[in-house]
Design an enzyme around this catalytic site. Structure first.
Site, short mmCIF file in Angstrom:
data_model
loop_
_atom_site.label_atom_id
_atom_site.label_comp_id
_atom_site.label_asym_id
_atom_site.label_seq_id
_atom_site.Cartn_x
_atom_site.Cartn_y
_atom_site.Cartn_z
N TYR A 148 0.85 -1.20 0.00
CA TYR A 148 0.00 0.00 0.00
C TYR A 148 0.88 1.24 0.00
O TYR A 148 2.00 1.22 0.48
CB TYR A 148 -1.03 0.00 1.13
N CYS A 149 0.36 2.31 -0.59
CA CYS A 149 1.10 3.56 -0.77
C CYS A 149 2.50 3.30 -1.35
O CYS A 149 3.51 3.68 -0.77
CB CYS A 149 1.21 4.33 0.54
N PRO A 150 2.56 2.63 -2.52
CA PRO A 150 3.87 2.30 -3.09
C PRO A 150 4.62 3.54 -3.56
O PRO A 150 4.01 4.53 -3.99
CB PRO A 150 3.51 1.40 -4.27
#
Length: 281
Positions: A148-150
């Site tokens: 997540y949130c790469p």
């Protein structure tokens, strides 16, 4: 990493530790705090400041997350799992905060030449590497697809992400921020966000490409080094690095000059969140 010496090595580091009190306040305060510190440090009225913060179960959303076609369904899932949610005032996508996630902010003043964005990221990477130098692990900075949130400065060990770095720039101040998953299950946190996107997007075509989350690529530091770590353990490591990198290290709070600035920035992020979520209340 000589390039980072002048960013981590400051004559004075003021430390504002909210790793305990933060559990009792809304995470919106943290974003108001960092904006306040950017303004005061950027103006030269406060020294370089390091801030630590931990919050109770909260999902911090990015602006793009609020544009999910079925956002209400995703938010309902977060509520059912016992999480509150906010929208931050900087970029990025959804991340999970809880008692096992330590957030660190380094707030620095822009120099005459400015602080190149990659130098800010590299300074935070150098900090984390120094904090855990006694462990025989290779910390990599690269995008972990499926997290997540790469981002290009995802921090990972053996291909599993345990931290993400972001930056906020305001009034000649730079806040380099990191969330460190210290303990708990990284994959369970990822599963929460995976379901949030599944319910919020469904089969819809969207202009923005939301991440396809694979919980197996996320872990906590404790899981990766196979040793129990606490927030207190990591805080001590953090302070030890700053002490080595400064002539003066002291614990502080907001000054009398900073308090009214904080009230203004905090109100701004609260108003923004009220406006975004008003249709879901």
């Amino acid at each position: 990493m000589q390039v980072n010496q002048d960013l981590l090595s400051q004559k004075t580091w003021r430390v504002i530790d909210q790793s305990v009190v933060g559990l009792h306040v809304n995470a919106l305060q943290s974003f108001g705090m960092d904006d306040t510190l950017c303004a005061s440090v950027g103006a030269g009225v406060s020294p370089a400041t390091a801030r630590s913060w931990v919050h109770h179960k909260t999902v911090v959303l990015g602006i793009q997350d609020t544009k999910l076609p079925f956002l209400k369904d995703g938010l309902k899932h977060l509520e059912e799992k016992g999480y509150r949610y906010i929208v931050r005032n900087s970029g990025g996508l959804a991340v999970v905060l809880d008692e096992g996630v330590l957030n660190l902010s380094l707030i620095l003043a822009e120099t005459e030449k400015g602080i190149d964005i990659n130098r800010g990221y590299d300074a935070m990477l150098a900090l984390v590497e120094e904090m855990f130098a006694d462990y025989n692990v290779n910390i990599e900075a690269k995008e972990i697809v499926g997290s997540y949130c790469p981002g290009s400065y995802d921090l990972s060990i053996g291909g599993k992400k345990f931290a993400g770095i972001s930056q906020r720039r305001l009034r000649r101040g730079v806040a380099v921020q990191i969330y460190l998953c210290v303990n708990g299950s990284g994959s369970e946190r990822a599963e929460l966000i995976k379901t949030f996107y599944h319910l919020g997007k469904r089969k819809s075509e969207t202009k923005f490409e939301y991440p396809e989350i694979n919980p197996e690529v996320m872990a906590s530091l404790s899981e990766l080094i196979r040793q129990p770590l606490t927030i207190e353990d990591v805080m001590l490591r953090f302070l030890q690095v700053l002490k080595r990198r400064s002539e003066q290290l002291y614990a502080g709070t907001l000054t009398e000059e900073e308090l009214p600035i904080f009230q203004g920035y905090h109100q701004r992020v609260m108003d923004r969140n009220d406006k975004i979520f008003s249709e879901f209340s």
